[in-house]
Design a protein around this motif. Structure first.
Motif, PDB file in Angstrom:
ATOM      1  N   GLY A 107       0.969  -1.275   0.061  1.00 63.14           N
ATOM      2  CA  GLY A 107       0.050   0.053  -0.022  1.00 63.14           C
ATOM      3  C   GLY A 107       0.984   1.417  -0.035  1.00 63.14           C
ATOM      4  N   GLY A 108       1.943   1.265   0.579  1.00 66.26           N
ATOM      5  CA  GLY A 108       3.024   2.265   0.711  1.00 66.26           C
ATOM      6  C   GLY A 108       3.472   2.796  -0.989  1.00 66.26           C
ATOM      7  N   LEU A 109       3.804   1.435  -1.520  1.00 65.68           N
ATOM      8  CA  LEU A 109       3.936   1.613  -3.029  1.00 65.68           C
ATOM      9  C   LEU A 109       3.070   2.293  -4.010  1.00 65.68           C
ATOM     10  N   ILE A 110       1.783   1.927  -3.488  1.00 58.55           N
ATOM     11  CA  ILE A 110       0.681   2.617  -4.148  1.00 58.55           C
ATOM     12  C   ILE A 110       0.481   3.938  -3.860  1.00 58.55           C
ATOM     13  N   ALA A 111       0.739   4.061  -2.635  1.00 53.59           N
ATOM     14  CA  ALA A 111       0.670   5.727  -2.342  1.00 53.59           C
ATOM     15  C   ALA A 111       1.568   6.702  -2.832  1.00 53.59           C
ATOM     16  N   ARG A 133      11.473   0.269  -2.113  1.00 51.55           N
ATOM     17  CA  ARG A 133      11.528  -1.003  -2.924  1.00 51.55           C
ATOM     18  C   ARG A 133      11.346  -2.130  -1.911  1.00 51.55           C
ATOM     19  N   ILE A 134      10.664  -3.178  -2.155  1.00 51.15           N
ATOM     20  CA  ILE A 134      10.300  -4.346  -1.091  1.00 51.15           C
ATOM     21  C   ILE A 134      10.787  -5.555  -1.501  1.00 51.15           C
ATOM     22  N   ARG A 199       7.603  -6.873  -6.945  1.00 50.85           N
ATOM     23  CA  ARG A 199       8.763  -7.343  -7.729  1.00 50.85           C
ATOM     24  C   ARG A 199       9.455  -6.112  -8.624  1.00 50.85           C
ATOM     25  N   ASP A 200       8.595  -5.576  -9.565  1.00 52.00           N
ATOM     26  CA  ASP A 200       8.808  -4.636 -10.467  1.00 52.00           C
ATOM     27  C   ASP A 200       8.821  -3.316 -10.270  1.00 52.00           C
ATOM     28  N   ALA A 201       8.559  -3.144  -8.910  1.00 55.31           N
ATOM     29  CA  ALA A 201       8.504  -1.519  -8.402  1.00 55.31           C
ATOM     30  C   ALA A 201       9.704  -1.125  -7.758  1.00 55.31           C
ATOM     31  N   ASP A 202       9.923   0.274  -8.357  1.00 57.86           N
ATOM     32  CA  ASP A 202      11.154   0.815  -7.567  1.00 57.86           C
ATOM     33  C   ASP A 202      10.741   2.224  -7.780  1.00 57.86           C
ATOM     34  N   TYR A 203      10.396   2.752  -6.393  1.00 56.91           N
ATOM     35  CA  TYR A 203       9.628   4.200  -6.391  1.00 56.91           C
ATOM     36  C   TYR A 203      10.730   4.958  -5.710  1.00 56.91           C
ATOM     37  N   THR A 204      12.000   4.827  -5.707  1.00 63.95           N
ATOM     38  CA  THR A 204      13.097   5.558  -5.006  1.00 63.95           C
ATOM     39  C   THR A 204      12.936   7.038  -5.427  1.00 63.95           C
TER      40      THR A 204
END
Ligand SMILES: O=C(O)CC1=CCC(=O)O1
Length: 278
Positions: A107-111, A133-134, A199-204
């Protein structure tokens, strides 16, 4: 004058290709609306205690992200951007123009994704047991392979160990049994699809670009995104608070709802007063 949020009469809303299960609750006259975004393998019931505790002080939007709870699965594969698009459309359909996002784990990545595409909607963000990134690609691929082969069963014990402290994971605790059932009954397809999205998310970069007040919270015994990982997210965000919740695993909304509610209430009060809770 503050915009009034109408309490919804129906629990489902079609947003694009998916029907989303949601609930509006709490004090409809309060702004911004607190939007709770769930973690992997959970649905909005995990927020009910927090929402109830804060009901006099805040309006809440709870919802099941696609592939979880009673919401549709949608097309595969799917990404964090698809999840953020669903939330953006749900807010639009409900006429909600200003939110405090409370993103738990994925949910933090979605935020982060929603803030990146629609900063005008976001008044503040509480990042709960999450990061930019998780995990690693290898760990997510192994999890997806296990779910594809055998469903959720092989994951139940290891996930429970990351979600909850040993003191919570006892046979006499009916809540523990119930939340374990929630994961056991999760749609394997929805679970695997969200694992691939994580897996495919990087929100740095998105974290570095946060322009609103933010608070990063983490359980001291979080086995999925431990305090040092959540601290690394807080360090990226220009102005973020950081706090550790004691005696708590990955899901403070279940294991320490009063402590989490107290942080959200204080953060919300600071936001509406224009002061700092950092
Ligand atoms: O299942 C876990 O390991 C915990 C988790 C990671 C991402 C998420 O949303 O939950």
């Amino acid at each position: 004058m503050a915009e009034k949020v109408e309490v919804a009469q129906v629990p489902f809303m079609r947003v694009g290709e998916v029907a989303i299960h949601y609930r509006l609750c709490g004090n409809a006259s309060r702004q911004p609306v607190v939007v709770a975004i769930n973690s992997l393998g959970t649905d909005f019931r995990i927020w009910e205690t927090v929402a109830e505790e804060l009901a006099p002080h805040a309006a809440f939007l709870l919802y099941d992200k696609r592939g979880h709870g009673l919401s549709d699965l949608g097309a595969l594969p799917q990404s964090i951007e698809d999840h953020a698009g669903d939330l953006e459309r749900l807010l639009g359909a409900l006429g909600i123009a200003r939110v405090l996002l409370c993103g738990l784990s994925v949910g933090g990545l979605i935020a982060l994704a929603l803030h990146q595409r629609r900063p005008d909607l976001v008044a503040g963000v509480v990042f709960c047991d999450t990061a930019h990134r998780i995990g690693t690609a290898e760990s997510w691929d192994a999890r997806i392979a296990a779910v594809d082969a055998e469903g959720l069963a092989p994951l139940l014990d290891p996930v429970m160990e990351r979600w909850f402290t040993p003191a919570y994971r006892v046979a006499e605790n009916a809540d523990y049994a119930g939340y374990r059932n929630m994961l056991a009954r999760q749609s394997p397809q929805g679970y695997a699809a969200t694992c691939a999205a994580i897996r495919d998310a990087d929100y740095t970069q998105a974290a570095r670009a946060i322009t609103v007040p933010a608070l990063c919270l983490v359980g001291d015994r979080d086995g999925a995104t431990p305090p040092d990982v959540v601290r690394s997210l807080a360090n990226l965000i220009p102005e973020a608070g950081f706090a550790v919740i004691a005696d708590c695993g990955h899901l403070p909304c279940i294991e320490q709802p009063a402590a989490l509610a107290s942080h959200i209430r204080a953060f919300l009060a600071a936001l509406t007063e224009g002061s700092s809770y950092v």
